[in-house]
Structures are given as C-alpha cells and as structure tokens.
Design an enzyme around this catalytic site. Structure first.
Site, PDB file in Angstrom:
ATOM      1  N   GLU A 183      60.730 -24.024  26.435  1.00  0.00           N
ATOM      2  CA  GLU A 183      60.885 -23.283  25.171  1.00  0.00           C
ATOM      3  C   GLU A 183      61.527 -21.903  25.384  1.00  0.00           C
ATOM      4  O   GLU A 183      62.291 -21.429  24.558  1.00  0.00           O
ATOM      5  CB  GLU A 183      59.510 -23.162  24.507  1.00  0.00           C
ATOM      6  CG  GLU A 183      59.519 -22.692  23.078  1.00  0.00           C
ATOM      7  CD  GLU A 183      60.267 -23.613  22.098  1.00  0.00           C
ATOM      8  OE1 GLU A 183      60.209 -24.834  22.234  1.00  0.00           O
ATOM      9  OE2 GLU A 183      60.936 -23.062  21.200  1.00  0.00           O
ATOM     10  N   GLY A 219      64.560 -31.548  23.284  1.00  0.00           N
ATOM     11  CA  GLY A 219      64.881 -30.817  22.064  1.00  0.00           C
ATOM     12  C   GLY A 219      65.400 -29.417  22.335  1.00  0.00           C
ATOM     13  O   GLY A 219      66.239 -28.901  21.587  1.00  0.00           O
ATOM     14  N   VAL A 220      64.926 -28.802  23.404  1.00  0.00           N
ATOM     15  CA  VAL A 220      65.362 -27.441  23.711  1.00  0.00           C
ATOM     16  C   VAL A 220      66.864 -27.420  23.985  1.00  0.00           C
ATOM     17  O   VAL A 220      67.617 -26.640  23.396  1.00  0.00           O
ATOM     18  CB  VAL A 220      64.568 -26.888  24.920  1.00  0.00           C
ATOM     19  CG1 VAL A 220      65.249 -25.684  25.520  1.00  0.00           C
ATOM     20  CG2 VAL A 220      63.147 -26.537  24.486  1.00  0.00           C
ATOM     21  N   LEU A 221      67.298 -28.310  24.858  1.00  0.00           N
ATOM     22  CA  LEU A 221      68.724 -28.315  25.206  1.00  0.00           C
ATOM     23  C   LEU A 221      69.585 -28.707  24.002  1.00  0.00           C
ATOM     24  O   LEU A 221      70.668 -28.164  23.795  1.00  0.00           O
ATOM     25  CB  LEU A 221      68.964 -29.265  26.377  1.00  0.00           C
ATOM     26  CG  LEU A 221      69.777 -28.617  27.477  1.00  0.00           C
ATOM     27  CD1 LEU A 221      69.016 -27.469  28.080  1.00  0.00           C
ATOM     28  CD2 LEU A 221      70.178 -29.622  28.539  1.00  0.00           C
ATOM     29  N   ASP A 270      68.987 -28.079  20.936  1.00  0.00           N
ATOM     30  CA  ASP A 270      69.083 -26.921  20.040  1.00  0.00           C
ATOM     31  C   ASP A 270      70.059 -25.869  20.588  1.00  0.00           C
ATOM     32  O   ASP A 270      70.835 -25.267  19.840  1.00  0.00           O
ATOM     33  CB  ASP A 270      67.703 -26.288  19.843  1.00  0.00           C
ATOM     34  CG  ASP A 270      66.920 -26.970  18.722  1.00  0.00           C
ATOM     35  OD1 ASP A 270      67.469 -27.893  18.101  1.00  0.00           O
ATOM     36  OD2 ASP A 270      65.771 -26.566  18.470  1.00  0.00           O
ATOM     37  N   LYS A 325      69.720 -29.519  12.320  1.00  0.00           N
ATOM     38  CA  LYS A 325      69.611 -28.100  12.671  1.00  0.00           C
ATOM     39  C   LYS A 325      69.734 -27.833  14.170  1.00  0.00           C
ATOM     40  O   LYS A 325      69.400 -28.676  14.988  1.00  0.00           O
ATOM     41  CB  LYS A 325      68.253 -27.570  12.199  1.00  0.00           C
ATOM     42  CG  LYS A 325      68.129 -27.560  10.705  1.00  0.00           C
ATOM     43  CD  LYS A 325      66.909 -26.805  10.247  1.00  0.00           C
ATOM     44  CE  LYS A 325      65.663 -27.639  10.281  1.00  0.00           C
ATOM     45  NZ  LYS A 325      64.566 -27.042   9.501  1.00  0.00           N
ATOM     46  N   LEU A 377      62.400 -42.445  28.490  1.00  0.00           N
ATOM     47  CA  LEU A 377      61.000 -42.008  28.373  1.00  0.00           C
ATOM     48  C   LEU A 377      60.153 -42.422  29.582  1.00  0.00           C
ATOM     49  O   LEU A 377      59.065 -41.890  29.796  1.00  0.00           O
ATOM     50  CB  LEU A 377      60.367 -42.553  27.083  1.00  0.00           C
ATOM     51  CG  LEU A 377      61.089 -42.200  25.782  1.00  0.00           C
ATOM     52  CD1 LEU A 377      60.311 -42.723  24.587  1.00  0.00           C
ATOM     53  CD2 LEU A 377      61.289 -40.691  25.670  1.00  0.00           C
ATOM     54  N   ALA A 378      60.677 -43.373  30.370  1.00  0.00           N
ATOM     55  CA  ALA A 378      59.916 -43.882  31.518  1.00  0.00           C
ATOM     56  C   ALA A 378      59.556 -42.777  32.505  1.00  0.00           C
ATOM     57  O   ALA A 378      58.576 -42.890  33.243  1.00  0.00           O
ATOM     58  CB  ALA A 378      60.714 -44.975  32.224  1.00  0.00           C
ATOM     59  N   HIS A 420      53.821 -27.462  10.133  1.00  0.00           N
ATOM     60  CA  HIS A 420      54.738 -26.410  10.575  1.00  0.00           C
ATOM     61  C   HIS A 420      54.587 -25.142   9.737  1.00  0.00           C
ATOM     62  O   HIS A 420      55.537 -24.382   9.564  1.00  0.00           O
ATOM     63  CB  HIS A 420      56.189 -26.894  10.493  1.00  0.00           C
ATOM     64  CG  HIS A 420      56.523 -27.996  11.458  1.00  0.00           C
ATOM     65  ND1 HIS A 420      56.015 -29.252  11.338  1.00  0.00           N
ATOM     66  CD2 HIS A 420      57.302 -28.016  12.562  1.00  0.00           C
ATOM     67  CE1 HIS A 420      56.474 -30.015  12.326  1.00  0.00           C
ATOM     68  NE2 HIS A 420      57.258 -29.289  13.083  1.00  0.00           N
TER      69      HIS A 420
HETATM   70  N1  LIG Z   1      66.679 -29.119  15.661  1.00  0.00           N
HETATM   71  C1  LIG Z   1      65.582 -29.526  15.071  1.00  0.00           C
HETATM   72  O1  LIG Z   1      65.526 -29.745  13.873  1.00  0.00           O
HETATM   73  C2  LIG Z   1      64.346 -29.728  15.885  1.00  0.00           C
HETATM   74  C3  LIG Z   1      63.368 -30.646  15.458  1.00  0.00           C
HETATM   75  C4  LIG Z   1      62.229 -30.793  16.239  1.00  0.00           C
HETATM   76  C5  LIG Z   1      62.072 -30.038  17.390  1.00  0.00           C
HETATM   77  N2  LIG Z   1      63.050 -29.175  17.779  1.00  0.00           N
HETATM   78  C6  LIG Z   1      62.896 -28.378  18.984  1.00  0.00           C
HETATM   79  O2  LIG Z   1      62.716 -29.220  20.111  1.00  0.00           O
HETATM   80  C7  LIG Z   1      62.048 -28.463  21.100  1.00  0.00           C
HETATM   81  C8  LIG Z   1      61.062 -29.339  21.811  1.00  0.00           C
HETATM   82  O3  LIG Z   1      61.747 -30.423  22.380  1.00  0.00           O
HETATM   83  P1  LIG Z   1      61.112 -31.273  23.569  1.00  0.00           P
HETATM   84  O4  LIG Z   1      59.716 -31.574  23.257  1.00  0.00           O
HETATM   85  O5  LIG Z   1      62.045 -32.385  23.845  1.00  0.00           O
HETATM   86  O6  LIG Z   1      61.035 -30.221  24.772  1.00  0.00           O
HETATM   87  P2  LIG Z   1      61.984 -29.859  26.002  1.00  0.00           P
HETATM   88  O7  LIG Z   1      63.397 -29.945  25.660  1.00  0.00           O
HETATM   89  O8  LIG Z   1      61.439 -28.575  26.485  1.00  0.00           O
HETATM   90  O9  LIG Z   1      61.655 -30.988  27.078  1.00  0.00           O
HETATM   91  C9  LIG Z   1      60.364 -31.108  27.584  1.00  0.00           C
HETATM   92  C10 LIG Z   1      60.336 -31.247  29.103  1.00  0.00           C
HETATM   93  O10 LIG Z   1      60.732 -32.560  29.451  1.00  0.00           O
HETATM   94  C11 LIG Z   1      61.715 -32.519  30.498  1.00  0.00           C
HETATM   95  N3  LIG Z   1      62.508 -33.744  30.307  1.00  0.00           N
HETATM   96  C12 LIG Z   1      63.438 -34.007  29.370  1.00  0.00           C
HETATM   97  N4  LIG Z   1      63.828 -35.290  29.449  1.00  0.00           N
HETATM   98  C13 LIG Z   1      63.151 -35.849  30.469  1.00  0.00           C
HETATM   99  C14 LIG Z   1      63.115 -37.167  31.039  1.00  0.00           C
HETATM  100  N5  LIG Z   1      63.814 -38.182  30.529  1.00  0.00           N
HETATM  101  N6  LIG Z   1      62.293 -37.370  32.102  1.00  0.00           N
HETATM  102  C15 LIG Z   1      61.520 -36.366  32.597  1.00  0.00           C
HETATM  103  N7  LIG Z   1      61.495 -35.128  32.093  1.00  0.00           N
HETATM  104  C16 LIG Z   1      62.309 -34.874  31.032  1.00  0.00           C
HETATM  105  C17 LIG Z   1      62.419 -31.200  30.289  1.00  0.00           C
HETATM  106  O11 LIG Z   1      62.974 -30.740  31.476  1.00  0.00           O
HETATM  107  C18 LIG Z   1      61.280 -30.296  29.843  1.00  0.00           C
HETATM  108  O12 LIG Z   1      60.597 -29.815  30.964  1.00  0.00           O
HETATM  109  C19 LIG Z   1      61.424 -27.273  20.406  1.00  0.00           C
HETATM  110  O13 LIG Z   1      62.090 -26.104  20.787  1.00  0.00           O
HETATM  111  C20 LIG Z   1      61.667 -27.556  18.936  1.00  0.00           C
HETATM  112  O14 LIG Z   1      61.882 -26.383  18.182  1.00  0.00           O
HETATM  113  C21 LIG Z   1      64.177 -29.016  17.056  1.00  0.00           C
HETATM  114 ZN   LIG Z   2      58.486 -29.838  14.720  1.00  0.00          ZN
END
Ligand SMILES: NC(=O)c1ccc[n+]([C@@H]2O[C@H](COP(=O)([O-])OP(=O)(O)OC[C@H]3O[C@@H](n4cnc5c(N)ncnc54)[C@H](O)[C@@H]3O)[C@@H](O)[C@H]2O)c1
Ligand SMILES: [Zn+2]
Length: 401
Positions: A88, A121-123, A125, A158, A186-187, A274
């Site tokens: 985050e 989701g972080v990347l 965004d 977004k 997801l594995a 939210h």
């Molecule tokens: N744009 C939008 O409308 C929207 C909607 C929902 C959430 N979001 C954003 O998404 C973010 C959260 O996303 P997230 O939960 O994916 O978190 P994230 O991007 O931080 O990923 C979570 C962790 O999983 C790891 N990871 C990613 N893919 C992997 C894989 N296949 N195998 C092993 N590890 C992996 C990453 O390195 C990270 O440590 C929040 O910042 C939120 O605000 C945006």
């Molecule tokens: Zn959300």
C-alpha cells in the site's frame, strides 16, 4: 440609454460531446502459455511489434518472471521490464513518475504499444494513473494477479495513489481497454492476501447477492485453503464453486458500476464497507490490508443497521460469523474509537459531496442509504465492536480496558 454604454451581452461557447466507453474483462486460463494470444492482442484487434513496457509486481517478477520473459521471447515481442513493490505504501507519486520515466525511455507509442501491468491492485492503480497522465492518457493492459485484483480492481475504471495520509486522494477515471484474468496466478498468493480479497467478495455478497453469501458461508474457508485452485488439494470443494464465486463477484461489480461509472450519483451500494474503513486503514498502516479493513466496516455497518432495526440480531450474528469463518477479524481497536470513526465519516461526507449517503443493509443482499447517522449511534456501534474484540481475545488476555 446610449447604445455605446449598453452592457455587452457576453459571448458564450459550449462544447458538448460524448465519450463512449467500452472495456473488456477476459477470463483466460494459461495466460502465460506462449500459444495463448490474449496478452499480445491489442484493444480493437491486432498485435504490436513495438517494444512494450511490462511493469511487474516484485513478487510476480520473482515467481513468474521467467515464464513471462519466455512468453514474450517465444512471441518475438521486444519488452522493457520495470519491477515495483506492491504494498500500500507504494501507491505514491514517486512510483507513478518512475513509470512515466520508463515510458519515455522505452518510447511507447501513443496508442499502438500499450504498457502491460502484471500485479496486484496497488500496481494496477499506480500504472493506471501513470498511463492516464502520459501524453494526457494512453491505453494500458491490466493483468491482476491477486484475488482482490481479480474480483474488484479488474472491473474498476479508477486509478489512484495515496496522498497526505488519505487513500486514493489523487487519481483518475481511466479504465484499461483490456483486463486479463487467469485464476492460476492465485496459486502463489499468500493465504492472508486471499482472505483480503475475500473481504471484497463478502461486501459484494452482502449488498446484492444472497447466493454468493451462502457460497462464501459454506465454502469460503475451503476456497481460501485451496487458493481458488482446482485439483486434488481442494478436498471438499465441489467443481465449479471457485468459478461461480469469482464470476458472481465480477458480474455483481460490473452490474453496479456500469450505470454509474463516473460516479455522478454518489449513492453507491459498492461503497458499503468503504465508509469508515479508509481512514482506519490509513491509520493502521501497515497493519491492516484493504480487504481486512473493509470486512470490519461491513460488520460495523451491519451493527448500525441492527441498531436501527433494519436487520435483526440473527442476521447480524450470521454476518459476523461469516467474517470470522473467512479468517477475517470482525473488529479492531480503531473501530472502537468514536473520535476516529466520526472523523472518518466526516471525510467520507466530503467525498460524497456533503451527504452521508451511507449504505446500510436492509437484509443480506440489499441496501438502503442513511443521511442522518448520529455520533451517538456511532458510539453505540463502537461499543458493540469492543465486545466483538473482547470475544475474539483469548480469556487470559484480559479485557479491552
Ligand atoms: N482502482 C480501483 O477501483 C480499486 C478497487 C479495489 C481496490 N483497489 C486498490 O487495490 C489495492 C489492493 O490490491 P491488492 O490486494 O491486490 O494488494 P497488492 O497489490 O498490495 O498485492 C498484495 C501482495 O500480493 C503480492 N502478489 C501479487 N500477486 C501475487 C501472486 N500472484 N503471487 C504471490 N504474491 C503476489 C504483492 O507483491 C503484494 O505483496 C488497494 O490499494 C486498493 O485501493 C483499487
Ligand atoms: Zn475496496
């Protein structure tokens, strides 16, 4: 009056136009099989021979980097790679500018060689915001690799980064024309991150989909254990459950977003969970993940609904038990802090342009909106959250005090 002194009628021009928007979400197994063309297909068809910028989440780079390189090599597509951390705190303007600098270095075309982002989701965004700023907006391709990314971010229009201690304070509406989902990613996702994604599925079930809620109640824990993968390890999971849960979550999100994509109507049922969580999540960083804070807000908002008699005590208990069953904590000390919750609601009211528009449940699967929530109601719900917290503690740990 003399015509020379008559006030001149202002000249006025109005530009009116429409922006048709279409973007697709494609679920495709074996995305990294070199024979699968989806990753190379451009929006509108065709492929590109230009150098593509591929931005990888650090973990994705470690786990899938070799296969990703092999994919592009086999298809003879030149690629420049950029790896970034996916937590985050990485949703920063610095990281957005790093992507922009890399786009310059690569010499990305305005339309025909869209960058590809593969990560959570972080990347998505961060790269999405960079793409929306670059030359005032270029297309990009999104490949979400976390559960949260696949069921929630995948549908979103977004982008955003955090700023000044607030979530998503800077961002844009710029959906990528193509989002590609391969459940196989997801594995390798850690179980905590799978539970995190379950937080958003839980929300979707509560606001509009009783069947999804029942599936989550019955199979949620097994889905998490199996990381949504098919095969022998899935044990008691009947075939098709993982697809149905992901499919219903995506379809539910798409159905909610499509008629109100630009959020001109600020009464949004997808905002359930939210309303208080954004500030709680930021104050708790890095302790709480997004979906974890959302699940707590879902419970807190259900407590508010129960206090008003909108849902009954049995439904509230069922909702709380479902969160616990998913391994998601229903409460947190910050959800017992009336001042913080009141401050969180005040910022949400600004976000909703001066109104609370607070989605609360009228049953599992339906919401209504409140605009008259009082601090006394927040305090009483916070009290309930304190009791949930105490109940979750081992007896020896003592009370909250
Ligand atoms: N744009 C939008 O409308 C929207 C909607 C929902 C959430 N979001 C954003 O998404 C973010 C959260 O996303 P997230 O939960 O994916 O978190 P994230 O991007 O931080 O990923 C979570 C962790 O999983 C790891 N990871 C990613 N893919 C992997 C894989 N296949 N195998 C092993 N590890 C992996 C990453 O390195 C990270 O440590 C929040 O910042 C939120 O605000 C945006
Ligand atoms: Zn959300």
């Amino acid at each position: 009056m003399n015509s020379a002194t008559k006030p001149r009628v202002p000249l006025r021009w109005t530009i009116q136009t429409q922006l048709p928007v279409a973007y697709e979400i494609v679920e495709t197994p074996d995305l990294l099989d070199p024979a699968n063309p989806e990753l190379l297909s451009l929006p509108g068809g065709g492929t590109s021979t230009e150098t593509r910028l591929v931005v990888l989440d650090h973990s994705v780079s470690d786990l899938y980097g070799e296969r990703i390189r092999a994919y592009f090599d086999a298809n003879r597509v030149p690629v420049a790679y950029l790896a970034m951390p996916g937590d985050e705190r990485s949703k920063s303007i610095g990281n957005v500018l790093d992507v922009v600098a890399k786009l310059n270095e690569v010499g990305t075309n305005r339309l025909s060689s869209p960058p590809i982002v593969i990560g959570g989701g972080v990347l998505a965004d961060v790269v999405g915001l960079a793409a929306s700023l670059y030359r005032r907006g270029i297309p990009y391709i999104r490949v979400p690799t976390t559960l949260l990314g696949q069921v929630d971010v995948s549908v979103a229009a977004k982008t955003g980064i955090n700023f000044g201690g607030y979530r998503n304070r800077l961002g844009s509406y710029s959906p990528p024309p193509r989002t590609l989902i391969d459940r196989g990613f997801l594995a390798t996702v850690p179980h905590r991150q799978i539970r995190n994604g379950m937080g958003e599925i839980f929300k979707m079930a509560l606001i509009k989909d009783l069947r999804l809620f029942e599936l989550v109640e019955e199979y949620g824990a097994d889905l998490i254990a199996a990381r949504f993968q098919d095969g022998e390890a899935t044990g008691p999971l009947p075939a098709g459950v993982a697809d149905e849960v992901i499919g219903r979550a995506i379809a539910g999100m798409a159905e909610e977003l499509q008629p109100n994509l630009w959020e001109k109507d600020l009464r949004r049922s997808v905002d359930y969970g939210h309303s208080f969580s954004p500030l709680v999540e930021m104050r708790a960083l890095p302790e709480l993940l997004h979906g974890e804070a959302v699940a707590m807000d879902c419970v807190f908002s259900a407590v508010l609904a129960a206090q008003r008699g909108l849902i009954d005590g049995a439904d509230l208990d069922r909702i709380t038990a479902a969160a616990v069953g998913l391994g998601l904590s229903p409460s947190h000390p910050l959800f017992c802090d009336v001042d913080l919750l009141t401050e969180a609601l005040a910022d949400t009211v600004r976000h909703r342009d001066g109104r609370q528009n607070l989605p609360v449940l009228t049953r599992i699967g339906a919401v209504c909106f409140l605009n008259d929530l009082t601090v006394a109601e927040i305090a009483s719900a916070a009290d309930h959250m304190g009791r949930l917290l105490d109940a979750a503690r081992p007896a020896t740990a003592g009370s909250r005090g």
